[in-house]
Enzyme design. Structure first.
Site, PDB file in Angstrom:
ATOM      1  N   ASP A 169      21.453  35.149  38.360  1.00 57.12           N
ATOM      2  CA  ASP A 169      21.128  35.054  36.930  1.00 57.12           C
ATOM      3  C   ASP A 169      19.940  35.942  36.586  1.00 57.12           C
ATOM      4  O   ASP A 169      18.952  35.486  35.997  1.00 57.12           O
ATOM      5  CB  ASP A 169      20.841  33.590  36.560  1.00 57.12           C
ATOM      6  CG  ASP A 169      21.996  32.669  36.918  1.00 57.12           C
ATOM      7  OD1 ASP A 169      22.289  32.510  38.111  1.00 57.12           O
ATOM      8  OD2 ASP A 169      22.630  32.131  35.990  1.00 57.12           O
ATOM      9  N   ASP A 197      25.984  36.233  36.777  1.00 58.95           N
ATOM     10  CA  ASP A 197      25.183  36.473  35.569  1.00 58.95           C
ATOM     11  C   ASP A 197      24.243  37.663  35.787  1.00 58.95           C
ATOM     12  O   ASP A 197      23.099  37.514  36.189  1.00 58.95           O
ATOM     13  CB  ASP A 197      24.413  35.225  35.115  1.00 58.95           C
ATOM     14  CG  ASP A 197      25.304  34.217  34.424  1.00 58.95           C
ATOM     15  OD1 ASP A 197      26.514  34.493  34.263  1.00 58.95           O
ATOM     16  OD2 ASP A 197      24.793  33.154  34.027  1.00 58.95           O
ATOM     17  N   TYR A 200      23.226  39.882  31.063  1.00 58.15           N
ATOM     18  CA  TYR A 200      23.014  39.127  29.811  1.00 58.15           C
ATOM     19  C   TYR A 200      23.135  40.013  28.576  1.00 58.15           C
ATOM     20  O   TYR A 200      22.508  39.771  27.555  1.00 58.15           O
ATOM     21  CB  TYR A 200      21.672  38.372  29.822  1.00 58.15           C
ATOM     22  CG  TYR A 200      21.690  37.178  30.751  1.00 58.15           C
ATOM     23  CD1 TYR A 200      21.637  37.363  32.127  1.00 58.15           C
ATOM     24  CD2 TYR A 200      21.798  35.881  30.263  1.00 58.15           C
ATOM     25  CE1 TYR A 200      21.691  36.281  32.986  1.00 58.15           C
ATOM     26  CE2 TYR A 200      21.846  34.792  31.128  1.00 58.15           C
ATOM     27  CZ  TYR A 200      21.794  35.002  32.488  1.00 58.15           C
ATOM     28  OH  TYR A 200      21.850  33.935  33.347  1.00 58.15           O
ATOM     29  N   ASN A 234      29.335  33.211  33.911  1.00 58.79           N
ATOM     30  CA  ASN A 234      29.824  33.080  32.524  1.00 58.79           C
ATOM     31  C   ASN A 234      29.362  34.240  31.645  1.00 58.79           C
ATOM     32  O   ASN A 234      30.047  34.597  30.684  1.00 58.79           O
ATOM     33  CB  ASN A 234      29.399  31.736  31.928  1.00 58.79           C
ATOM     34  CG  ASN A 234      27.928  31.458  32.070  1.00 58.79           C
ATOM     35  OD1 ASN A 234      27.395  31.528  33.185  1.00 58.79           O
ATOM     36  ND2 ASN A 234      27.253  31.159  30.979  1.00 58.79           N
ATOM     37  N   HIS A 235      28.228  34.853  31.972  1.00 61.10           N
ATOM     38  CA  HIS A 235      27.775  35.984  31.152  1.00 61.10           C
ATOM     39  C   HIS A 235      28.529  37.277  31.460  1.00 61.10           C
ATOM     40  O   HIS A 235      28.239  38.320  30.877  1.00 61.10           O
ATOM     41  CB  HIS A 235      26.265  36.178  31.293  1.00 61.10           C
ATOM     42  CG  HIS A 235      25.496  35.073  30.629  1.00 61.10           C
ATOM     43  ND1 HIS A 235      25.265  35.033  29.278  1.00 61.10           N
ATOM     44  CD2 HIS A 235      24.967  33.932  31.143  1.00 61.10           C
ATOM     45  CE1 HIS A 235      24.594  33.921  28.975  1.00 61.10           C
ATOM     46  NE2 HIS A 235      24.403  33.236  30.088  1.00 61.10           N
ATOM     47  N   HIS A 319      29.482  30.954  40.979  1.00 55.84           N
ATOM     48  CA  HIS A 319      28.399  30.909  39.992  1.00 55.84           C
ATOM     49  C   HIS A 319      27.951  29.488  39.651  1.00 55.84           C
ATOM     50  O   HIS A 319      26.767  29.168  39.647  1.00 55.84           O
ATOM     51  CB  HIS A 319      28.813  31.647  38.721  1.00 55.84           C
ATOM     52  CG  HIS A 319      27.720  31.723  37.719  1.00 55.84           C
ATOM     53  ND1 HIS A 319      26.528  32.361  37.990  1.00 55.84           N
ATOM     54  CD2 HIS A 319      27.595  31.210  36.473  1.00 55.84           C
ATOM     55  CE1 HIS A 319      25.731  32.264  36.932  1.00 55.84           C
ATOM     56  NE2 HIS A 319      26.347  31.559  36.001  1.00 55.84           N
ATOM     57  N   HIS A 328      20.521  20.270  32.163  1.00 48.88           N
ATOM     58  CA  HIS A 328      21.301  21.311  31.518  1.00 48.88           C
ATOM     59  C   HIS A 328      22.418  21.755  32.473  1.00 48.88           C
ATOM     60  O   HIS A 328      22.171  21.922  33.657  1.00 48.88           O
ATOM     61  CB  HIS A 328      20.393  22.491  31.160  1.00 48.88           C
ATOM     62  CG  HIS A 328      20.970  23.376  30.107  1.00 48.88           C
ATOM     63  ND1 HIS A 328      21.239  22.938  28.831  1.00 48.88           N
ATOM     64  CD2 HIS A 328      21.354  24.670  30.141  1.00 48.88           C
ATOM     65  CE1 HIS A 328      21.743  23.929  28.127  1.00 48.88           C
ATOM     66  NE2 HIS A 328      21.834  24.999  28.898  1.00 48.88           N
ATOM     67  N   HIS A 329      23.602  21.927  31.946  1.00 51.90           N
ATOM     68  CA  HIS A 329      24.788  22.276  32.750  1.00 51.90           C
ATOM     69  C   HIS A 329      25.193  21.152  33.707  1.00 51.90           C
ATOM     70  O   HIS A 329      25.953  21.381  34.650  1.00 51.90           O
ATOM     71  CB  HIS A 329      24.574  23.553  33.590  1.00 51.90           C
ATOM     72  CG  HIS A 329      24.306  24.788  32.799  1.00 51.90           C
ATOM     73  ND1 HIS A 329      25.046  25.159  31.705  1.00 51.90           N
ATOM     74  CD2 HIS A 329      23.369  25.769  32.958  1.00 51.90           C
ATOM     75  CE1 HIS A 329      24.575  26.298  31.224  1.00 51.90           C
ATOM     76  NE2 HIS A 329      23.562  26.678  31.952  1.00 51.90           N
ATOM     77  N   HIS A 356      23.674  29.865  37.772  1.00 56.84           N
ATOM     78  CA  HIS A 356      23.992  29.225  36.495  1.00 56.84           C
ATOM     79  C   HIS A 356      22.850  28.358  35.957  1.00 56.84           C
ATOM     80  O   HIS A 356      22.437  28.504  34.808  1.00 56.84           O
ATOM     81  CB  HIS A 356      25.285  28.417  36.625  1.00 56.84           C
ATOM     82  CG  HIS A 356      25.918  28.063  35.315  1.00 56.84           C
ATOM     83  ND1 HIS A 356      26.039  28.971  34.274  1.00 56.84           N
ATOM     84  CD2 HIS A 356      26.462  26.900  34.859  1.00 56.84           C
ATOM     85  CE1 HIS A 356      26.643  28.367  33.250  1.00 56.84           C
ATOM     86  NE2 HIS A 356      26.902  27.122  33.578  1.00 56.84           N
ATOM     87  N   HIS A 358      19.174  27.635  35.627  1.00 57.84           N
ATOM     88  CA  HIS A 358      18.050  28.560  35.763  1.00 57.84           C
ATOM     89  C   HIS A 358      16.844  27.854  36.364  1.00 57.84           C
ATOM     90  O   HIS A 358      15.845  27.549  35.702  1.00 57.84           O
ATOM     91  CB  HIS A 358      17.721  29.194  34.413  1.00 57.84           C
ATOM     92  CG  HIS A 358      18.875  29.980  33.874  1.00 57.84           C
ATOM     93  ND1 HIS A 358      19.046  30.264  32.556  1.00 57.84           N
ATOM     94  CD2 HIS A 358      19.941  30.527  34.516  1.00 57.84           C
ATOM     95  CE1 HIS A 358      20.160  30.955  32.396  1.00 57.84           C
ATOM     96  NE2 HIS A 358      20.724  31.125  33.566  1.00 57.84           N
TER      97      HIS A 358
HETATM   98 FE   LIG Z   1      25.505  31.136  34.050  1.00 60.85          FE
END
Ligand SMILES: [Fe+2]
Ligand SMILES: *[C@@H]1O[C@H](CO)[C@@H](O)[C@H](O)[C@H]1NC(C)=O
Ligand SMILES: *[C@@H]1O[C@H](CO)[C@@H](O)[C@H](O)[C@H]1NC(C)=O
Ligand SMILES: *[C@@H]1O[C@H](CO)[C@@H](O)[C@H](O)[C@H]1NC(C)=O
Ligand SMILES: *[C@@H]1O[C@H](CO)[C@@H](O)[C@H](O)[C@H]1NC(C)=O
Ligand SMILES: *[C@@H]1O[C@H](CO)[C@@H](O)[C@H](O)[C@H]1NC(C)=O
Length: 469
Positions: A169, A197, A200, A234-235, A319, A328-329, A356, A358
């Site tokens: 990331d 990732d 970005y 995902n990015h 990821h 988060h996530h 993923h 952070h």
């Molecule tokens: Fe991600």
């Protein structure tokens, strides 16, 4: 065990910790690091920053990056970009201490993304290199020729020492630059396992693909010299159907070639390589993976092929983490876990690296495979055949760090800290590998979290653990 006390405090949790701790064995589980961080604002570096500087000269090759180019480590894919015209597809290369120069011819591709037109993207696969050899290579012609070098890995074999760097990331903020600089200052890393990732660019209006270009210029200083093994996050999806961009992963798959066909994969989003004593399986969290899908079928036929006498270390990169205790996530990896965790245990995967989230986290060896929707056995348990799950999505992108955690810290979470950083996985031989995570606030010599891995195939018993604050 003692470290459980630090975070838990209450007698109840302490007793629970003692009971489960006894069950877990002697591991020092459950540290939520209290390391104090500055309030960094993670802004992207402006486009006129030094790290994005264009190489001098008309049509000079830029964005140079390499990755493994075959299944065994005797191939390298060299990729680069020319801005004005296609120019040459040729890579000239030679072994250090050798007069003989070779050349390989690659291909050039372009793509459009809404109203963005890519520069000329070159990919050239060099094969049949000698193992464990330093090579120089040149791309571009005339006065814009640029020279780089890489070292091939030793021949695949069970006791070959090899060190992987781990970065995830990353993005292109001032923190990303610190992470990369810290990784570069760490002399150990020989190839990077990148947990997804990358740029970005999708944070910008219309996913401004110029930020894909700037990112590749930024990381060139490392990835032109040592391979980064790519996995998609995902990015990388760049799905923008309202602007006619409905083909997922379009910029990523045009820019980052990987040797997926060499492992019988039908997609660059999942594949495997052997490198020294490791077998690396890259998976795609954002491609179909349910029963009967191409990725599922590939993985199920891939795992039995791994010969642990040849490559003792079985490493999975994906990821989205299967286990994470940041809020988060939270549980985003659950569907993937349901599909694949039992195979990771069955085939004794040593470690699963993800991004993923952070922040940084390492789990105990645990599994949750006893659970079905009726039996209520839904708590992860110590499992001597299960991987350690490491989340290392802390490269430093513009979304910033995640601080909110599940509280109290679940016992399966061994160590967690929201700091930017990188790690190294240092394989010593078939039985031992030394893992260390380095936060950016300290020099690489400080190991904020570390662990001796005992190879699961060669030793399926309990691992030892050390963690320092
Ligand atoms: Fe991600
Ligand atoms: C693409 O479209 C956006 C929005 O209309 C505009 O701001 C940008 O300048 C355009 N870029 C190019 C290369 O035409
Ligand atoms: C990025 O890091 C490198 C290495 O530390 C440094 O030379 C450069 O000035 C940094 N650039 C930015 C924009 O922070
Ligand atoms: C596994 O690898 C070892 C060492 O290279 C080799 O001797 C053995 O034949 C291989 N086993 C299989 C089933 O291919
Ligand atoms: C493997 O490496 C570990 C750690 O360096 C060492 O203690 C052990 O003796 C090595 N095993 C063999 C068989 O050399
Ligand atoms: C197996 O693991 C145990 C516990 O971590 C360790 O003490 C032992 O040295 C390991 N044996 C080998 C051969 O790696």
């Amino acid at each position: 065990m003692g470290v459980n006390w630090v975070r838990a405090g209450s007698v109840y949790i302490l007793l629970l910790g003692l009971i489960l701790g006894a069950f877990l064995g002697s591991c020092n589980g459950g540290v939520s690091s209290r390391y104090a961080r500055g309030n960094d604002i993670s802004a992207d570096m402006p486009l006129d920053s030094d790290v994005f500087a264009l190489p001098v000269g008309y049509n000079a090759p830029q964005q140079v990056h390499i990755t493994q180019g075959d299944h065994e480590g005797r191939g390298v894919i060299v990729s680069w970009v020319t801005p004005e015209e296609p120019g040459s597809n040729e890579v000239v290369y030679w072994a250090e201490n050798s007069e003989t120069k070779y050349s390989s011819l690659g291909t050039v591709v372009t793509y459009k993304y809404y109203n963005y037109s890519s520069p000329y993207i070159h990919h050239c696969t060099i094969t049949n290199l000698e193992f464990d050899t330093k090579y120089f290579y040149e791309i571009g012609t005339g006065d814009v020729t640029r020279q780089f070098w890489f070292t091939t890995p030793p021949a695949v074999g069970p006791d070959v020492p090899y060190t992987f760097g781990l970065i995830g990331d990353l993005g292109q903020t001032f923190d990303s630059n610190r992470t990369l600089a810290h990784y570069e200052s760490n002399p150990k890393g020989q190839a990077v396992l990148f947990v997804g990732d990358l740029s970005y660019a999708d944070a910008y209006p219309l996913h401004d693909n110029n930020r894909w270009d700037s990112w590749a210029r930024f990381v060139e200083r490392s990835v032109a010299y040592q391979p980064w093994i790519w996995s998609a996050g995902n990015h990388e999806i760049d799905f923008l159907p309202e602007y006619g961009e409905g083909e997922p992963f379009k910029p990523y798959t045009h820019r980052y070639y990987v040797p997926y066909e060499a492992s019988g994969s039908t997609s660059p989003l999942w594949y495997s390589i052997k490198r020294a004593s490791a077998y690396i399986i890259v998976m795609s969290s954002y491609s179909a993976y349910g029963m009967y899908t191409p990725q599922y079928k590939w993985l199920i036929s891939e795992l039995p092929k791994v010969n642990r006498t040849e490559t003792p270390w079985l490493i999975v990169v994906m990821h989205c983490p299967l286990y994470s205790t940041y809020t988060h996530h939270y549980m985003e990896g659950e569907t993937m876990r349901v599909m694949f965790e039992k195979y990771f245990v069955q085939y004794k995967v040593d470690v699963v690296f993800s991004g993923h989230v952070h922040a940084y986290e390492r789990t105990e060896r645990i599994s949750n495979i006893a659970y079905n929707i009726e039996n209520g056995l839904c708590t992860p348990k110590y499992d001597g055949s299960a991987p350690v799950y490491i989340t290392i999505g802390d490269g430093g992108n513009q979304e910033g760090l995640l601080y909110e955690m599940v509280d109290p810290q679940p016992l399966y979470s061994a160590f967690r800290e929201p700091s930017y950083g990188h790690a190294t996985f240092e394989i010593k031989n078939r039985t031992h590998a030394y893992y260390a995570w380095h936060r950016n606030q300290d020099g690489y010599a400080v190991e904020a979290d570390s662990l001796w891995f005992h190879n699961l195939y060669w030793n399926s018993t309990q691992i030892s653990s050390t963690a320092s604050m």
